[in-house]
Design an enzyme around this catalytic site. Structure first.
Site, mmCIF file in Angstrom:
data_model
loop_
_atom_site.group_PDB
_atom_site.id
_atom_site.type_symbol
_atom_site.label_atom_id
_atom_site.label_comp_id
_atom_site.label_asym_id
_atom_site.label_seq_id
_atom_site.Cartn_x
_atom_site.Cartn_y
_atom_site.Cartn_z
ATOM 1 N N HIS A 65 0.875 -1.027 -0.088
ATOM 2 C CA HIS A 65 -0.316 0.105 0.249
ATOM 3 C C HIS A 65 0.480 1.109 -0.054
ATOM 4 C CE1 HIS A 65 -4.496 -1.590 1.186
ATOM 5 N NE2 HIS A 65 -4.502 -0.719 -0.098
ATOM 6 N N ARG B 264 -11.633 -0.976 -18.725
ATOM 7 C CA ARG B 264 -10.997 -2.649 -18.813
ATOM 8 C C ARG B 264 -11.852 -3.262 -17.092
ATOM 9 N NH1 ARG B 264 -4.979 -4.802 -19.119
ATOM 10 N NH2 ARG B 264 -5.805 -4.336 -17.171
ATOM 11 N N GLU C 43 -5.670 -10.085 -27.328
ATOM 12 C CA GLU C 43 -3.788 -9.935 -26.366
ATOM 13 C C GLU C 43 -3.278 -11.424 -26.745
ATOM 14 O OE1 GLU C 43 -4.208 -8.628 -22.276
ATOM 15 O OE2 GLU C 43 -6.648 -8.799 -22.557
ATOM 16 N N ASN D 145 1.831 -6.543 -24.906
ATOM 17 C CA ASN D 145 2.676 -6.900 -23.874
ATOM 18 C C ASN D 145 2.385 -8.523 -23.703
ATOM 19 O OD1 ASN D 145 2.843 -4.562 -22.799
ATOM 20 N ND2 ASN D 145 2.654 -4.539 -20.680
ATOM 21 N N ARG E 202 8.667 -11.489 -20.367
ATOM 22 C CA ARG E 202 9.474 -10.945 -20.230
ATOM 23 C C ARG E 202 10.677 -10.142 -19.546
ATOM 24 N NH1 ARG E 202 6.215 -5.178 -20.538
ATOM 25 N NH2 ARG E 202 4.739 -5.523 -18.743
ATOM 26 N N CYS F 257 -3.258 0.203 -26.724
ATOM 27 C CA CYS F 257 -2.934 0.399 -25.774
ATOM 28 C C CYS F 257 -1.624 -0.663 -24.509
ATOM 29 C CB CYS F 257 -3.975 -0.169 -24.661
ATOM 30 S SG CYS F 257 -5.008 -1.646 -24.780
#
Length: 574
Positions: free
Chosen positions: A189, A332, A431, A454, A465, A502
């Site tokens: 946090h 999303r 994706e 990604n 990656r 995006c």
């Protein structure tokens, strides 16, 4: 000179003097109480819990706090009133004859130790929250202050063993710009709040307190996760020049905000931003972007002890949409799996969560959870233009399941007389390779598509990656990736549907001219990349587009690499 390497929480550069911060420590009575004292200690505990509950609620009603700060306080309130913890505290006082303060210290210390030993990122990152609450309770019981009054010179850097969310909030309000700590994680946090407040910060520096003393000169290079202690004159001069150049460039970039996003030959390119937290909204508004191309909603579900209710989500979405109206906000739906919510929802452990129940798969498997989010989004749609985007879609049939659920909720809202936008756009992330391969069917079914590069690269090339052993295989301009992107472009052009990128690729300067040349006309980038991306777009010209007329990006990697190098004049200018 000594150099320490840790985890960069929020990137940036800062040069200044160290200021060691020691959290107030309470001397907790170690004596055992008598039977006659038990009720007195229990009453003291209850008074402290009640007092802190009122104090937390007072802070939550403070409109000056950011949404992230309020979310963290809400989590602390739930920890404070956790019935299982309260039961354990009472047992420790009644049966073990601990003082109330000693019981709190003992019980919370055990919880923190258990969390540290668990192979679970969520619980490991929550230790600071439980320790923060524990210190507040002990402070109230012993009538001592557990907060520090911070006064900062503009060049001071906080040096701590561990930083709590309340310290981040307090120190930032007192002018802190940078800090370093011995322990910490990227998902705590405190780290989430640090990013939202823009604090240059590095954590997980085990030798920090062994080396650094008050007023030592430090360079915090949070671009690389490096702390330089007592830099030599050459290093100091080098980093001072870097910092000055960074500040000068940032000031110049901010002057370019109002420029139109068009290429040199007059092609209008839509340029959106990706955001993770509501606290980024002010910055987004200053950028004057075309809207939000990706609003990640995972923050609503992570780092908390209960699931977000409809009203809480509605409040977040409606405020965001109202501020951006009439520009679009693409929300999303939560891209999570059971592994991230195992502390809230009973789920079976998966050997490979990335290929398991996550994204739309997990959402559809938890319809009540999913409906709560969709209801909140639909209700917020009356305040502006919302687009709903579903993650981890594999094909048109997958999308239709999500679309049908939205239609069902629309019917429910109609029956309840609750307003929403009946023309709200529904789209799919691209994706997964199967989604790109069936882009023709998806383009006929969806209102829009957005490519998340990604995951598309990772799933297509079977490479992680973040794994150094195979990172060389993470090739974003690989012919296979280009083939999938081209399929999406062709499908959307054929059926007149909007298409954007995006993923990270859209924010990398050398790929922007390349993507425009392929036919992409909408990008959604990270806020810090927005102005750079706009300037690159404005340099792109007719010559660039002509060079792609006969270019085939699916032929070979070498061919694509050569094209990228030939486009350097568009992206290498400062």
């Amino acid at each position: 000179m000594t150099s320490l390497t840790g985890l960069a929480v929020h990137s940036g550069l800062f040069i200044g003097r160290a200021k060691l911060i020691q959290s107030p420590s309470a001397q907790i009575p170690s004596r055992r109480i008598s039977t006659t004292e038990v009720n007195t200690e229990i009453a003291a505990l209850q008074e402290s819990l009640n007092f802190l509950e009122k104090e937390f609620n007072h802070y939550l009603d403070n409109s000056a706090l950011s949404e992230t700060e309020k979310d963290i306080l809400q989590t602390h309130l739930m920890i404070l009133r956790d019935p299982e913890i309260e039961k354990e505290l009472l047992y420790t006082i009644e049966s073990m004859h601990f003082t109330a303060a000693a019981a709190v210290s003992s019980v919370y210390s055990k919880i923190c130790q258990q969390f540290k030993e668990m192979d679970n990122d969520f619980f490991a990152s929550r230790v600071g929250d439980y320790r923060d609450v524990s210190q507040r309770i002990v402070g109230r019981l012993l009538n001592i202050s557990t907060t520090v009054e911070y006064k900062w010179d503009s060049d001071q850097i906080a040096i701590l063993d561990e930083i709590s969310p309340s310290q981040v909030s307090t120190m930032a309000r007192c002018g802190l710009k940078a800090y370093c700590s011995v322990s910490g994680s990227l998902n705590s946090h405190a780290s989430i709040l640090s990013r939202a407040l823009g604090l240059v910060s590095i954590v997980s520096l085990p030798k920090l307190l062994d080396i650094v003393q008050d007023d030592d000169i430090l360079i915090v290079d949070a671009h690389r996760g490096t702390l330089i202690h007592k830099p030599d004159p050459a290093q100091l001069s080098h980093y001072a020049a870097l910092l000055a150049a960074e500040q000068k460039k940032q000031a110049w970039l901010e002057e370019q905000t109002g420029l139109e996003t068009v290429t040199a030959d007059g092609r209008r390119i839509e340029l959106y931003v990706n955001i993770e937290l509501p606290e980024e909204l002010d910055r987004v508004l200053k950028l004057e972007s075309d809207g939000i191309g990706l609003f990640r909603t995972e923050f609503l579900y992570l780092d908390r002890n209960s699931l977000p209710q409809e009203e809480e989500q509605f409040d977040v979405y409606s405020k965001m949409v109202s501020a951006l109206a009439p520009k679009p906000v693409t929300i999303r739906t939560f891209d999570l799996g059971g592994d991230k919510l195992s502390h809230l929802i009973p789920t079976k452990e998966e050997l490979n969560p990335y290929l398991g129940s996550r994204g739309i798969r997990f959402s559809l498997s938890q319809p009540e959870l999913f409906k709560t989010q969709l209801r909140a989004i639909l209700r917020a749609s009356v305040f502006g233009r919302i687009r709903i985007m579903f993650p981890m879609i594999i094909d048109a049939e997958d999308f239709k399941q999500a679309r049908d659920l939205v239609k069902q909720i629309m019917q429910d809202l109609d029956n309840e007389g609750i307003a929403y936008d009946p023309c709200i756009e529904l789209g799919s992330m691209i994706e997964i390779p199967s989604a790109a391969l069936t882009a023709d069917q998806l383009a006929q079914t969806c209102d829009f598509l957005s490519i998340g590069t990604n995951d598309l690269v990772q799933y297509t090339l079977a490479t992680d990656r973040n794994n150094d052993a195979v990172s060389a295989y993470y090739i974003q301009h690989h012919p296979a990736i280009m083939m999938l992107i081209k399929r999406c472009i062709d499908a959307c052009n054929t059926y007149g549907k909007a298409l954007s990128i995006c993923g990270e690729m859209a924010s990398i300067p050398r790929f922007i001219p390349f993507l425009l040349g392929l036919g992409i006309r909408a990008l959604s980038v990270n806020p810090h990349s927005y102005i750079d991306s706009k300037l690159i777009i404005r340099r792109c010209d007719q010559e660039l587009f002509d060079s792609f007329e006969s270019f085939d990006p699916t032929l070979s990697q070498a061919n694509n690499e050569a094209m990228l190098k030939s486009l350097a004049r568009y992206y290498e200018r400062s």
